[in-house]
Design a protein around this motif. Structure first.
Motif, mmCIF file in Angstrom:
data_model
loop_
_atom_site.group_PDB
_atom_site.id
_atom_site.type_symbol
_atom_site.label_atom_id
_atom_site.label_comp_id
_atom_site.label_asym_id
_atom_site.label_seq_id
_atom_site.Cartn_x
_atom_site.Cartn_y
_atom_site.Cartn_z
ATOM 1 N N UNK A 1 33.519 49.357 49.381
ATOM 2 C CA UNK A 1 34.025 49.285 48.014
ATOM 3 C C UNK A 1 33.127 48.392 47.165
ATOM 4 N N UNK A 2 32.714 47.263 47.720
ATOM 5 C CA UNK A 2 31.795 46.390 46.988
ATOM 6 C C UNK A 2 30.520 47.147 46.620
ATOM 7 N N UNK A 3 29.971 47.899 47.569
ATOM 8 C CA UNK A 3 28.729 48.619 47.310
ATOM 9 C C UNK A 3 28.909 49.651 46.194
ATOM 10 N N UNK A 4 30.020 50.348 46.186
ATOM 11 C CA UNK A 4 30.292 51.317 45.119
ATOM 12 C C UNK A 4 30.380 50.603 43.775
ATOM 13 N N UNK A 5 31.139 49.513 43.736
ATOM 14 C CA UNK A 5 31.317 48.780 42.481
ATOM 15 C C UNK A 5 30.008 48.155 41.996
ATOM 16 N N UNK A 6 29.242 47.575 42.903
ATOM 17 C CA UNK A 6 27.972 46.959 42.524
ATOM 18 C C UNK A 6 27.000 48.022 42.009
ATOM 19 N N UNK A 7 26.956 49.167 42.687
ATOM 20 C CA UNK A 7 26.069 50.249 42.235
ATOM 21 C C UNK A 7 26.480 50.730 40.846
ATOM 22 N N UNK A 8 27.764 50.957 40.653
ATOM 23 C CA UNK A 8 28.252 51.412 39.346
ATOM 24 C C UNK A 8 27.938 50.376 38.263
ATOM 25 N N UNK A 9 28.128 49.098 38.578
ATOM 26 C CA UNK A 9 27.874 48.028 37.608
ATOM 27 C C UNK A 9 26.407 47.975 37.211
ATOM 28 N N UNK A 10 25.525 48.009 38.197
ATOM 29 C CA UNK A 10 24.098 47.896 37.902
ATOM 30 C C UNK A 10 23.567 49.165 37.251
ATOM 31 N N UNK A 11 24.121 50.309 37.605
ATOM 32 C CA UNK A 11 23.735 51.557 36.957
ATOM 33 C C UNK A 11 24.155 51.531 35.482
ATOM 34 N N UNK A 12 25.369 51.075 35.218
ATOM 35 C CA UNK A 12 25.852 50.985 33.835
ATOM 36 C C UNK A 12 25.021 49.982 33.037
ATOM 37 N N UNK A 13 24.656 48.873 33.666
ATOM 38 C CA UNK A 13 23.832 47.869 32.990
ATOM 39 C C UNK A 13 22.468 48.444 32.644
ATOM 40 N N UNK A 14 21.881 49.168 33.575
ATOM 41 C CA UNK A 14 20.589 49.795 33.329
ATOM 42 C C UNK A 14 20.682 50.814 32.192
ATOM 43 N N UNK B 1 28.072 37.227 51.681
ATOM 44 C CA UNK B 1 28.023 38.282 52.682
ATOM 45 C C UNK B 1 28.884 37.926 53.884
ATOM 46 N N UNK B 2 29.200 38.860 54.745
ATOM 47 C CA UNK B 2 30.081 38.582 55.886
ATOM 48 C C UNK B 2 29.614 37.438 56.796
ATOM 49 N N UNK B 3 28.319 37.155 56.824
ATOM 50 C CA UNK B 3 27.825 36.060 57.664
ATOM 51 C C UNK B 3 27.891 34.700 56.964
ATOM 52 N N UNK B 4 28.412 34.671 55.720
ATOM 53 C CA UNK B 4 28.557 33.424 54.977
ATOM 54 C C UNK B 4 27.411 33.123 54.028
ATOM 55 N N UNK B 5 26.327 33.877 54.121
ATOM 56 C CA UNK B 5 25.175 33.689 53.237
ATOM 57 C C UNK B 5 25.546 34.087 51.812
ATOM 58 N N UNK B 6 25.192 33.244 50.848
ATOM 59 C CA UNK B 6 25.454 33.563 49.449
ATOM 60 C C UNK B 6 24.170 33.972 48.745
ATOM 61 N N UNK B 7 24.309 34.935 47.855
ATOM 62 C CA UNK B 7 23.163 35.459 47.111
ATOM 63 C C UNK B 7 23.530 35.541 45.633
ATOM 64 N N UNK B 8 22.657 35.036 44.791
ATOM 65 C CA UNK B 8 22.851 35.130 43.342
ATOM 66 C C UNK B 8 22.172 36.406 42.862
ATOM 67 N N UNK B 9 22.946 37.277 42.234
ATOM 68 C CA UNK B 9 22.448 38.580 41.820
ATOM 69 C C UNK B 9 22.348 38.650 40.300
ATOM 70 N N UNK B 10 21.476 39.524 39.827
ATOM 71 C CA UNK B 10 21.148 39.657 38.416
ATOM 72 C C UNK B 10 21.666 40.963 37.838
ATOM 73 N N UNK B 11 22.159 40.895 36.617
ATOM 74 C CA UNK B 11 22.474 42.077 35.835
ATOM 75 C C UNK B 11 21.951 41.842 34.415
ATOM 76 N N UNK B 12 21.330 42.839 33.811
ATOM 77 C CA UNK B 12 20.833 42.661 32.449
ATOM 78 C C UNK B 12 21.924 42.747 31.385
ATOM 79 N N UNK B 13 23.160 42.978 31.799
ATOM 80 C CA UNK B 13 24.235 43.206 30.838
ATOM 81 C C UNK B 13 25.557 42.634 31.354
ATOM 82 N N UNK B 14 26.393 42.256 30.436
ATOM 83 C CA UNK B 14 27.727 41.758 30.778
ATOM 84 C C UNK B 14 28.649 42.868 31.276
#
Length: 93
Positions: A38-51, A10-23
């Motif tokens: 742009x990240x938010x759009x891509x992450x939403x699309x990725x997790x929606x597709x995985x779901x 994240x912009x403050x330097x904090x790192x977060x490990x995120x989960x997806x049920x699919x490659x």
């Protein structure tokens, strides 16, 4: 279905490990720097597709993917007022 994790800085330097049920997340996110929106759009699309992949295979959406999206959206809130905020995708495993 192979689980995939991606690490976000994240912009403050904090790192977060995120989960997806699919490659499929690999088709939407690659390591690199993204403007926040742009990240938010891509992450939403990725997790929606995985779901949806989970729905196709098992007949129901993946609540863990939906929960991960909610966590990302919540984590992004403090940075939305920063016009130059960037998010780094550190890795996609």
């Amino acid at each position: 279905m192979p689980v995939t994790h991606f690490v976000v800085r994240w912009p403050d330097g904090h790192e977060e490990r995120c989960y997806s049920p699919s490659t499929i997340v690999r088709e939407h996110l690659r390591p690199g720097v993204y403007p926040l929106e742009l990240f938010l759009v891509k992450a939403h699309d990725a997790l929606d597709a995985a779901s949806e992949r989970v729905r196709e295979k098992f007949g129901y959406a993946c609540s863990s993917a939906q929960d991960q999206w909610a966590a990302i959206e919540l984590a992004a809130q403090p940075y939305r007022s920063q016009p130059a905020a960037h998010v780094t995708v550190v890795s996609v495993d």
